[in-house]
Structure formats: C-alpha cells, structure tokens
Design a protein around this motif. Structure first.
Motif, short mmCIF file in Angstrom:
data_model
loop_
_atom_site.label_atom_id
_atom_site.label_comp_id
_atom_site.label_asym_id
_atom_site.label_seq_id
_atom_site.Cartn_x
_atom_site.Cartn_y
_atom_site.Cartn_z
N UNK A 343 0.87 -1.19 0.00
CA UNK A 343 0.00 0.00 0.00
C UNK A 343 0.90 1.23 0.00
N UNK A 344 0.78 2.06 -1.02
CA UNK A 344 1.62 3.25 -1.12
C UNK A 344 1.05 4.38 -0.25
N UNK A 345 1.96 5.21 0.27
CA UNK A 345 1.56 6.36 1.07
C UNK A 345 1.27 7.53 0.13
N UNK A 346 0.08 8.09 0.24
CA UNK A 346 -0.34 9.22 -0.58
C UNK A 346 -1.03 10.22 0.34
N UNK A 347 -1.34 11.44 -0.17
CA UNK A 347 -2.11 12.38 0.65
C UNK A 347 -3.44 11.79 1.14
N UNK A 348 -4.05 10.95 0.30
CA UNK A 348 -5.31 10.33 0.71
C UNK A 348 -5.08 9.15 1.64
N UNK A 349 -4.01 8.37 1.35
CA UNK A 349 -3.69 7.20 2.18
C UNK A 349 -2.49 7.56 3.04
N UNK A 350 -2.75 8.15 4.19
CA UNK A 350 -1.68 8.58 5.08
C UNK A 350 -0.99 7.36 5.67
N UNK A 351 0.16 7.61 6.32
CA UNK A 351 0.89 6.52 6.95
C UNK A 351 0.03 5.82 7.99
N UNK A 352 -0.73 6.59 8.77
CA UNK A 352 -1.56 6.00 9.82
C UNK A 352 -2.70 5.16 9.22
N UNK A 353 -3.36 5.70 8.19
CA UNK A 353 -4.44 4.96 7.55
C UNK A 353 -3.92 3.70 6.87
N UNK A 354 -2.74 3.81 6.26
CA UNK A 354 -2.14 2.64 5.62
C UNK A 354 -1.84 1.54 6.61
N UNK A 355 -1.32 1.92 7.79
CA UNK A 355 -1.02 0.94 8.82
C UNK A 355 -2.30 0.23 9.27
N UNK A 356 -3.36 1.00 9.49
CA UNK A 356 -4.62 0.40 9.92
C UNK A 356 -5.17 -0.54 8.86
N UNK A 357 -5.10 -0.15 7.58
CA UNK A 357 -5.58 -1.01 6.50
C UNK A 357 -4.77 -2.32 6.45
N UNK A 358 -3.45 -2.22 6.63
CA UNK A 358 -2.61 -3.42 6.59
C UNK A 358 -2.91 -4.35 7.76
N UNK A 359 -3.17 -3.80 8.93
CA UNK A 359 -3.53 -4.64 10.06
C UNK A 359 -4.83 -5.39 9.80
N UNK A 360 -5.77 -4.71 9.14
CA UNK A 360 -7.03 -5.37 8.80
C UNK A 360 -6.81 -6.50 7.80
N UNK A 361 -5.96 -6.26 6.79
CA UNK A 361 -5.68 -7.29 5.80
C UNK A 361 -4.97 -8.49 6.44
N UNK A 362 -4.04 -8.21 7.35
CA UNK A 362 -3.34 -9.31 8.00
C UNK A 362 -4.31 -10.15 8.85
N UNK A 363 -5.22 -9.46 9.51
CA UNK A 363 -6.21 -10.18 10.31
C UNK A 363 -7.08 -11.07 9.42
N UNK A 364 -7.43 -10.59 8.25
CA UNK A 364 -8.24 -11.39 7.31
C UNK A 364 -7.46 -12.62 6.84
N UNK A 365 -6.15 -12.45 6.63
CA UNK A 365 -5.31 -13.59 6.23
C UNK A 365 -5.27 -14.62 7.36
#
Length: 485
Positions: A343-365
């Motif tokens: 997940x790339x860091x962009x103005x829309x996808x901040x570092x904090x939002x990206x971390x939260x999204x990745x934690x959700x994906x890992x939980x799904x895995x």
C-alpha cells in the motif's frame, strides 16, 4: 576520519528495490525561493541570480559563502578571494535550484526522516552505531545538522538520477559476455605476471580529484577554443606547483569544486572508462593531461592508488552498484521466495491509515482468506496480478527494511506491517533454498560495473542539458548566464 561528503556520495542505490525508486517532493538545499515566497527583507537585499522563475538573493549567497569558507578552512584548503568564492557558491546554488525545480516537477521529496534513515543505513554498513557515526562526523568539524542536510540533498539527487537517467541505460547480455571475456583474459595475464599473489589481498582502490572547465552545450568553436586555453593555463599552473585543491576551489566548474575537487575513492571499475584511461600511467599525487568529454575539459589528480588501508569503521558505506571482486569457485547463498502486498503512502492514504488497512488485511489472512486473492484486490505493486509473488530473491535485492523483516520469517509466516520508502508491506515467505550463484553473481557484478561506468557520464550529460535548457540570469558572473531560445 570519515569524510562526510564521501559518505554521502556512497548512498546511490541504498534506496533501490528491484532497480526502482520511490516517488517522493523536494526541499531546496540552498534555500532559494520564489519571489512570492521570499520575505521582503530577502528581496530588497539584492538579487544574485534568477533561475527560471526563482530568485537567489545576495544574502543567501553570502550565508552559503560563509559556510563554504568554514568548510575549506576545515580541509586546510586555501580560500579564494571573496568575489571568486561568491561566484563559485552561486554556481553551486544555481545547480541546486535547478535540481530542486526538477524534483518538484517529478513529485520527488526527501524528508528529514529519510535523511535520518540514510544515516542509520550508513552506520550499519560501517558496523558502527548512529551515535558513533555522529561523533566521527562532528570530530571532523562538520555539525550533525549540516551533515544531515547534505545527506538529504545527496539522496534527492540520487532519486532524480534514478528517475531520469538510470532507466535509460541498457546493458545487454552481449555487453556482459564481452566484459567477462576481457576480465578473464586480464586475470590470466595478471596471474602469469604475479603467480605468488594470493586471493586474500586487500581490494584495489583509486581516488581522484578533478578540475572541470565546463563547455556549454552547443558552444561555437571559438568559445571551445577559449575554454581549452583556460584549461591549458590551469594545467600550466598546476605543473608549476600550484595547489590542486586551491585551484579547484577557485576555478573548477564541477559541483565538488568547493571540496577541493575531490571525487572520492572507489574500486577502479567504479570509474568511467575515460578517467581510467587518462590516469592509467599517472602516479599517486600526479596530474593527468587535459581530457575532453561532452561536458568540457577535465584535469585529474590521483589522490590514492593501491590497496585499501582504512579500517572498516572509518570507510564510507559501500555502494552496492560498485561491485566486489569477481568470485572464484562456488558461491552458495540463501534465496527466499516471497510474496507481498504493498500500500503506497499518498495524501489520501496517510501513513496511519495505511497501517490500519494493513492490520485489517493481516487479520483477514489469519482468519483464512487467501493472501494471493487479497494481493490481487488491494496491492499497489506490479506483482498484484501474480498474487504478490516476487519470485526468488537473493540477499541485497530489496531495501533493508524489507529484507530484515523477510529474513525474520519462517516459510509460511506473514509479517506484521513493514514500512519502507515505498509504503506499507505485508510479506509472506513461501520457501527458501541454497543455491550456487557463482555464474549469476559474476554476471550481476559485470552488469553493475558496466552500469556504473556509464551512469555517471550519462548523468553529467543530463545535468548539462538541464542547465542548457534553463533561463539563468547570473548577476555575479554574467558570462555564465543562459537564455535559451
């Protein structure tokens, strides 16, 4: 002592992953600003230069000249008179401003955090802590804040080079084959001439400094002749005993002029062929004849030649593009087959939002969803259609943060979210194997050597074109102004 400018120059591909750089926006090293951004106190103190639509003020030049004077004094290099020093400083500031503008155009930014990460990488490569690195830098007389500023600039320049030049350099298999044949022939001749030489000798190195008399792109023959005469006059002064570093500081048009012209110390294969040929028979401390390139007339001084003597903790961080000696015999390495979701860091996808999204994906895995399917749906890497499969990776092929996390995993494990300059990763190790990489390594090293020999001349040509296409009104040295048609 570790020299800060030499350390910084070795960063080149520490931020590479599979040969690509992350798109990031720029900070001016010289502090040049647009007229609308500059405080009124800076605008009214006089204009030193206009670079496209940007202004460099006399006050900025004087501030940089003071720093340059202090640096020259630390290096025990004779300081040019104030007018010459200001002109040299302004030339460097103009080039920095052009690079800043190009970085902005390419949406490249190097943050303070990136500079600190680069310093940490340098310390790790030298097997010392960041605190020890800082102590060595400050013992050399360079404030840590200045070192980080220079480091930030060097990383910025490197990222620009990767985006504009590296991708256009093509090394064919035929080039590699020809290089390996030449190396094999030379190695055979060397072993006949020195049969008692062992494989355990220290690596060979070559240190160079240069004075450049730049020739503008498209200059008429009369101007080329005038500049050659200038180079010949400089060479005559050097042959007459003038100090090379002092002459470089006062007369060279190269970016490293205010460092006494020092280009650094590298393995011989890390230098362009033109420089190697010109210095082939020049002894340590000696000066080459004038050599001409697409950028102008060069005069080279051999600073050191022979075996590397410096302790490892005092050497600059190794540049992965500058290859180690070719292996002789089996070379077993541990390869890892891995997959990832990016997940790339962009103005829309901040570092904090990206971390939260990745934690959700890992939980799904962990709950049983397919890693490959989630990679196809969410990964922003080119490997997404293949379920994130990166194939077999050898040591050094990925950035340090990625490789460190990957090496800590067992086959089948998925990492916690990992942050690199490319964004957030989830990494899965699929399997590992031991493989004899002698042939692949020899070819990889040959490709790196050929790349290194070509990339620096190509980047110098690109810088020359960048300058030639710009509007430059240099009010301290009107002769160097550029007004493209």
């Amino acid at each position: 002592m570790m020299r800060s400018q030499h350390i910084a120059r070795r960063l080149a591909s520490l931020l590479l992953v599979f040969g690509m750089a992350s798109p990031v926006a720029a900070q001016p090293r010289s502090g040049a600003q647009s007229p609308s951004d500059a405080p009124a106190s800076q605008v009214v103190d006089g204009i030193a230069a206009v670079v496209n639509n940007q202004v460099i003020t006399l006050r900025q030049v004087d501030a940089e000249a003071k720093l340059a004077q202090q640096q020259l004094e630390r290096q025990k290099i004779a300081v040019p008179d104030s007018d010459v020093l200001r002109r040299q400083v302004l030339q460097r500031m103009i080039m920095d401003e052009l690079l800043r503008q190009e970085a902005k155009r390419l949406n490249i930014e190097v943050t303070e955090a990136t500079a600190r990460q680069a310093a940490q990488t340098i310390a790790q490569r030298n097997n010392i802590s960041v605190d020890q690195l800082r102590a060595e830098i400050e013992r050399s007389g360079v404030p840590w804040s200045v070192y980080l500023k220079e480091l930030r600039h060097e990383v910025l320049v490197d990222q620009i080079r990767q985006r504009t030049v590296d991708r256009n350099i093509f090394i064919s298999d035929a080039d590699v084959d020809a290089f390996l044949k030449t190396q094999q022939r030379q190695s055979g001749l060397s072993s006949l001439a020195q049969p008692s030489q062992t494989q355990q000798s220290a690596p060979r190195v070559l240190g160079l400094a240069q004075i450049l008399v730049a020739v503008p792109e498209g200059a008429p023959s009369s101007e080329v002749q005038r500049l050659r005469a200038k180079a010949e006059e400089i060479l005559s002064r050097l042959r007459g005993g003038a100090d090379f570093a002092a002459v470089a500081a006062a007369s060279s048009d190269a970016p490293e002029a205010l460092q006494g012209g020092e280009l650094g110390v590298r393995p011989p294969e890390g230098w362009p062929d033109l420089f190697l040929t010109a210095t082939q028979n020049v002894p340590t401390g000696g000066i080459s004849d004038i050599i001409q390139s697409g950028n102008g007339f060069h005069i080279l001084r051999v600073l050191t030649r022979g075996e590397e003597q410096q302790p490892a903790a005092q050497r600059p961080a190794p540049d992965p593009r500058q290859a180690s000696p070719m292996p002789d015999g089996p070379m077993m390495v541990t390869q890892t087959r891995a997959s990832h979701i990016l997940l790339k860091i962009t103005p829309a996808m901040t570092e904090e939002r990206g971390l939260e999204r990745m934690r959700q994906l890992r939980q799904r895995i962990e709950m049983g969803e397919s890693f490959e399917e989630l990679a196809r749906l969410y990964s922003e890497d080119v490997t997404a259609p293949q379920g994130g499969d990166l194939g077999w990776l050898s040591p050094g092929e990925t950035v340090p943060a990625f490789e460190q996390a990957m090496n800590a995993l067992q086959p089948g494990q998925v990492s916690e979210p990992v942050l690199s300059q490319f964004g957030w990763h989830l990494i899965r190790v699929d399997e590992r194997r031991e493989k004899d990489m002698e042939d692949e390594y020899r070819r990889m090293q040959a490709r790196q050597i050929l790349f290194q020999r070509r990339v620096e001349p190509a980047f110098e040509d690109w810088l020359n074109q960048l300058r030639g296409q710009a509007y430059i009104d240099n009010r301290l040295d009107p002769q160097s102004s550029r007004r493209p048609r």
